[in-house]
Every structure is written in structure tokens, then in C-alpha cells.
Design a protein around this motif. Structure first.
Motif, mmCIF file in Angstrom:
data_model
loop_
_atom_site.group_PDB
_atom_site.id
_atom_site.type_symbol
_atom_site.label_atom_id
_atom_site.label_comp_id
_atom_site.label_asym_id
_atom_site.label_seq_id
_atom_site.Cartn_x
_atom_site.Cartn_y
_atom_site.Cartn_z
ATOM 1 N N CYS A 318 -1.711 -2.415 -9.123
ATOM 2 C CA CYS A 318 -2.133 -1.893 -7.827
ATOM 3 C C CYS A 318 -2.647 -0.473 -8.014
ATOM 4 C CB CYS A 318 -0.992 -1.926 -6.814
ATOM 5 S SG CYS A 318 -1.475 -1.357 -5.172
ATOM 6 N N GLY A 320 -4.481 0.920 -5.621
ATOM 7 C CA GLY A 320 -4.727 1.377 -4.259
ATOM 8 C C GLY A 320 -5.847 0.572 -3.646
ATOM 9 N N MET A 323 -5.725 -4.553 -5.836
ATOM 10 C CA MET A 323 -4.428 -5.097 -6.224
ATOM 11 C C MET A 323 -4.677 -6.436 -6.903
ATOM 12 S SD MET A 323 -2.063 -7.627 -5.209
ATOM 13 C CE MET A 323 -0.351 -7.874 -4.837
ATOM 14 N N GLY A 353 -0.298 -5.048 2.169
ATOM 15 C CA GLY A 353 -1.568 -4.382 1.909
ATOM 16 C C GLY A 353 -2.295 -4.022 3.189
ATOM 17 N N TRP A 424 1.417 0.988 -3.349
ATOM 18 C CA TRP A 424 0.181 0.984 -2.579
ATOM 19 C C TRP A 424 -0.008 2.318 -1.854
ATOM 20 C CZ3 TRP A 424 -0.156 -4.793 -1.448
ATOM 21 C CH2 TRP A 424 -1.483 -5.245 -1.565
#
Length: 562
Positions: A318, A320, A323, A353, A424
Motif C-alpha cells: 500500500c 497510498g 494498494m 480504502g 493507507w
């Protein structure tokens, strides 16, 4: 890197998420009701509101939905699902602030690849997510395919999901856009092409940027979002949107391989960072960069290559914006669409997310509102200052409600869900963005309070000066009484005339005193200042009728003090 038998993704699934800012429908309204406006459009509107399993029949609510629900903490459950009725007569918390619209006319995405071949991806869902009291919408598109070579997967991650081309290849006769798919087509259920990309129309993108100082988006994306229209365009539509950040859409990708351990270190970097496909040359990154990538972007709780065990063959990356979940094909705990990680990827982790990207989009939207408010401010225009204050205060109120209603530091206590949300949030920079916005809002609030205090002080100062001069008239009339003139009883016209003779000069004197209130207040300050001489005080009195700036008079007065 050359391979004798390159890995093949037995199942490829990707969810694109595109956050957009919605422009106000009616200026001045605190809460803009974009979902209601979209639902009210009947002509040529493919979007229909989607009800979740909690609002349908109890027979449609299965164990998978229950597992998804209990993944989240209660405050997140209320955000995602709302709260129903505890009895037939007692109302609960209320509906979820999220409203979802879905279109079902697009069956597949047909992609023109770099080598000239075409690839069809089946479309699972295309949804729009609206959020109450926040002018943000998120387009979510889920696509999937089977048996894709690793190089093709890398190409999709790198080239697919671009709102517009960043540049064009020089020397190509067809003027193809660089780093994009050759073509992108939305295909209907009957096989007809509904819309196609126009990445090669360089003049259209250049002219739009020149004319609007904003980027244009591809025609296929504009088609997909209709009847919403791009704000910086000549298109007609009430619901208008504008881009918030980078032209590469955030994405989630699920990959299953027969042997996930066959992927090299560079393969994971290419997948996680969505870089160019493997062309046989090693990545130009140093060991420090690769180490930093694995430390900050890789979630290796269930990834142990040395053991080569099925129960330790899942790796999540991940960064950002991207993913990627990689695991073993055919393993029930990973590939089962009902009970495995594939089901959790499509539901629990998608929602995680969605929350992370919603947080970032909301913060960017609020910062954009502040920037627009400041850019439209004309300090010399009273109406402009009034609109600026109203806009800033509305933005502050929206931020306060967002902070208490939507800002979550934690969404789940389940280890993987909790860790992924933290990963995240950190890699998207949401915490730093939140702190920056909060500081800007506090600065704006301090400015507005200081400006209000300054204006109140000036008003009180003027009223004080007027009161002092009015006190003289009050004392005189009170001492002499109402019967100042002794004579025979006056007629009605004479009484009215006497009132006007007194009232008009009094009003003129009051307004003139108000006009000179700042200069008179400085004169009073000079009279009460024992450090000034009589000559200086007399000059201060004469300064009342001089047309010199107030700030300059004050500076001169201070300069004359010994």
C-alpha cells in the motif's frame, strides 16, 4: 529481467477510485444536496440509487454481510450503514450519510495495449459515492479478468486509469499519448462501443488548459460521469465537478498466482508503485530506495518467503494511491469469493480504502474552498469582504462537522483491517494534511475574530465621542427644562416648526461629530495626556479639521512625546 516461465495472474481484479469535488448547486446553502439533484434527472440519466442489504429483504442479508459489518467499530458502522430501528416505533440513529448510485449499461472495458493487441476486462460495478454535507463524490469502478501474464498486469497498473494524458510521444506519426493505453472503450451488453478515449487529440487538451487554466479529462471518462459535467467546460449541467489532485486514479488490485514466491523483489516494486512494465532492464533504484519501499509500503504479516508455506503466502503493498494484494491462487483462505481474502478485498478493504481516500478528498476540498475564497477577496470592496467572511465561516463550520462526523483515527480492532487503515492513512499523508488544514482554519478564525473586534472597537469609539457631545445638550436641556420660550400658546404648526428647528441641527451635529470621531478621540487622548504641552494639545485640536490620514496623525503625536 528475462524469465523462462513468467508468472501468470490467474485472477486479476481492480477497483479504481476517483475522488472529485462537487461545485455548489445554490450559492449560500450550507448543505448541497447533489444526490437528490442527480436522482431528479430523468432524461438520459443512467444512474440509479443503490440500496444496501440493510434496507432490503432480510433474506438478502447473508453471513458475508454480517462479517463485513462486524469488522468495523460502532462509530464507523454508523457512518457506513447508519442505524436502523430498535423497534417498530422507536427511531434509531438515522440513515447512513453515504448514498450510492450505480449504472448498469457498461458490461466491459476494451483496452488497446502497447503491443497492438486488445484486452477486455469485465465490469463488476460502476458506482458513485456521495457523502452528506461534504461536496465530494467518489467514482468506483470494479473490473476483473483471468489468466493475465505478469507483464500485462504491470502494463494495466501503469497505463490504465488515467484521467488525461500527461504528455505525448514525440516522433510517432499517430501522435499517441505517452504512458496511456492506446485506446479505452466502454462496451455495452450488446457489444456496442458506448464511448472511446481521445488521448491522441492533443490540441483539445492543450486548448482546454490554455482557455480554462485547468486540465481536461478524457471523453470516455466524461461520458461515464454524465449527466454530471466538468466545471471548467462549456458543457451544460447543474451538477458540476472539478478534479482534486493527480491525473492517475487511485486503485486497488487483487492478484492470485500459482506460486506468489516466484515474484522477485523488483516485481513487487513495479506492482506497488505502478511503474512501467518489466522491459528486461533492472530498476534504476538504489538499495536504500528498495529498503525504504519495503519498510513503508509492504505489509508482510502473512508473507514469509523463506518458509514457502501456503498460510504465509499473502503480501499486501500500500503506497497510498495504489494498494496491491498478492497471494496463492486456489487457496480457499485467499481466493474464495465468499469466505476468502478476495471477498474481504472487495468489501471490507474496499470500504477501508474508500474511507481513507474520502478523508483525503474532503481535506483537499476544504483547502480548495479556502484558496478560492481568498483569491476572490477584494479588500477595497465592502461586498467582497462580506462574501469572504461568509464563505470562510461556512467552510469552518463544514470542517467542524466533518471533524466530528467523519474523521476517524481508528476504524477496526481486527489486526489486518486496523494495520491497513493506518498504512493507507500514513502513506496518503492524511494526518499531515489534516493538521495543515486545521492550522489554516484556526488562522482564518483568529483573523475574523480580530477583524470583528477591531470594528467593534471603532464603533464603540465613535459612539463614545458622540455620547460625550450629546451629554452637553442633555445637561443644557435638562437644566433649562422643556419650557425654554415663555410666550403665548403656540399653534400646531409652530410647535412642529420648533421641534424641527431643534431636531435638524442636532442631527447634523451628531453626524458631523460621528465623521470627526476618530480625530476627536485623538484630541481627547491628547488632552488627557499629561506628558504633552499646551501647545501640542492645541495643535492636536487644530488637527481635527486637517485631512491627514489617521495613522500618520497618531505617529506624529507619539513622536512629539518627550
Amino acid at each position: 529481467m528475462s524469465r523462462t516461465d513468467p508468472p501468470v495472474a490467474r485472477h486479476f481484479r481492480q477497483i479504481l477510485m476517483w475522488p472529485l469535488r462537487l461545485m455548489p448547486l445554490r450559492s449560500g446553502d450550507q448543505v448541497q444536496r447533489h444526490p437528490q439533484a442527480l436522482a431528479a434527472i430523468t432524461d438520459g440519466n443512467p444512474w440509479r440509487e443503490q440500496r444496501d442489504e440493510f434496507t432490503g429483504s432480510p433474506a438478502d442479508f447473508h453471513e458475508r454481510h454480517y462479517r463485513e459489518f462486524v469488522t468495523f467499530l460502532p462509530h464507523v458502522q454508523r457512518f457506513l450503514y447508519g442505524q436502523g430501528r430498535s423497534s417498530a416505533t422507536q427511531p434509531g440513529y438515522g440513515e447512513s450519510p453515504i448514498r450510492v448510485f450505480r449504472r448498469n449499461d457498461v458490461a466491459a472495458v476494451r483496452l488497446g495495449c502497447e503491443d497492438g493487441s486488445t484486452l477486455d476486462l469485465a465490469v463488476q460495478h460502476i458506482d458513485l459515492y456521495f457523502f452528506y454535507d461534504v461536496d465530494v463524490v467518489i467514482l468506483a469502478m470494479e473490473v476483473h479478468a483471468d489468466d493475465l501474464p505478469l507483464a500485462r498486469v504491470q502494463e494495466l497498473l501503469f497505463r490504465f486509469g488515467r484521467a488525461f494524458p500527461a504528455k505525448w510521444s514525440h516522433g510517432d506519426t499517430d501522435g499517441r499519448a505517452a504512458q496511456c493505453m492506446r485506446t479505452v472503450q466502454w462496451v455495452g451488453h450488446d457489444g456496442a462501443v458506448l464511448a472511446e478515449s481521445d488521448y491522441g487529440d492533443r490540441e483539445r487538451y492543450l486548448r482546454h488548459a490554455w482557455e480554462h487554466r485547468a486540465s481536461c479529462i478524457g471523453r470516455h471518462w466524461a461520458y461515464l460521469l454524465q449527466p454530471m459535467v466538468l466545471h471548467h467546460s462549456e458543457a451544460v449541467g447543474d451538477i458540476r465537478y472539478r478534479q482534486l489532485e493527480y491525473h492517475r486514479l487511485p486503485k486497488m488490485t487483487f492478484l492470485s498466482f500459482d506460486d506468489p514466491f516466484a515474484l522477485s523483489r523488483e516485481d513487487f516494486v513495479r506492482l506497488g508503485q505502478a511503474t512501467q512494465p518489466d522491459d528486461g532492464h533492472p530498476l534504476p533504484y538504489s538499495e536504500q530506495v528498495l529498503d525504504e519501499f519495503e519498510r513503508t509500503a509492504c505489509y508482510d504479516r502473512f508473507w514469509v518467503p523463506a518458509r514457502r508455506s501456503d498460510n504465509a503466502s499473502t503480501r499486501v503493498i500500500c503506497t497510498g494511491p495504489s494498494m496491491v494484494m498478492v497471494g496463492k491462487h486456489g487457496l480457499a483462505g485467499y481466493s474464495d469469493p465468499q469466505n476468502g481474502l478476495l471477498a474481504e478485498f472487495r468489501h471490507q478493504y474496499f470500504l477501508i480504502g474508500l474511507i481513507a481516500h474520502f478523508h483525503r478528498a474532503s481535506l483537499l476540498m476544504l483547502m480548495d474552498r479556502l484558496v478560492v475564497a481568498v483569491s476572490l477577496l477584494d479588500a477595497d470592496d465592502v461586498d467582497s469582504r462580506r462574501r469572504f467572511k461568509r464563505g470562510i465561516r461556512q467552510t469552518m463550520e463544514i470542517f467542524l462537522r466533518f471533524n466530528h462526523r467523519y474523521w476517524f483515527g481508528e476504524v477496526s480492532k481486527q489486526s489486518m483491517a486496523k494495520d491497513l487503515f493506518d498504512l493507507w492513512t500514513r502513506n496518503l499523508g492524511n494526518e499531515a494534511l489534516y493538521n495543515e488544514l486545521r492550522a489554516e482554519v484556526l488562522d482564518m478564525d483568529n483573523y475574523l475574530e480580530a477583524d470583528d473586534s477591531r470594528r467593534q472597537n471603532e464603533t464603540l469609539l465613535r459612539l463614545t465621542v458622540v455620547t460625550i457631545f450629546g451629554l452637553v445638550g442633555t445637561i443644557v436641556t435638562g437644566f433649562l427644562g422643556m419650557n425654554i420660550f415663555d410666550g403665548p400658546p403656540a399653534t400646531l404648526a409652530g410647535k412642529i416648526g420648533a421641534v424641527l428647528v431643534v431636531t435638524v441641527p442636532t442631527l447634523l451635529l451628531a453626524f458631523y461629530t460621528l465623521k470627526k470621531s476618530s480625530a476627536l478621540s485623538e484630541f481627547f487622548d491628547a488632552v488627557s495626556d499629561d506628558t504633552l504641552t499646551r501647545r501640542q494639545k492645541f495643535k492636536s485640536f487644530l488637527r481635527i479639521w486637517r485631512g491627514r490620514p489617521t495613522g500618520r496623525r497618531r505617529n506624529d503625536l507619539r513622536a512629539r512625546k518627550p
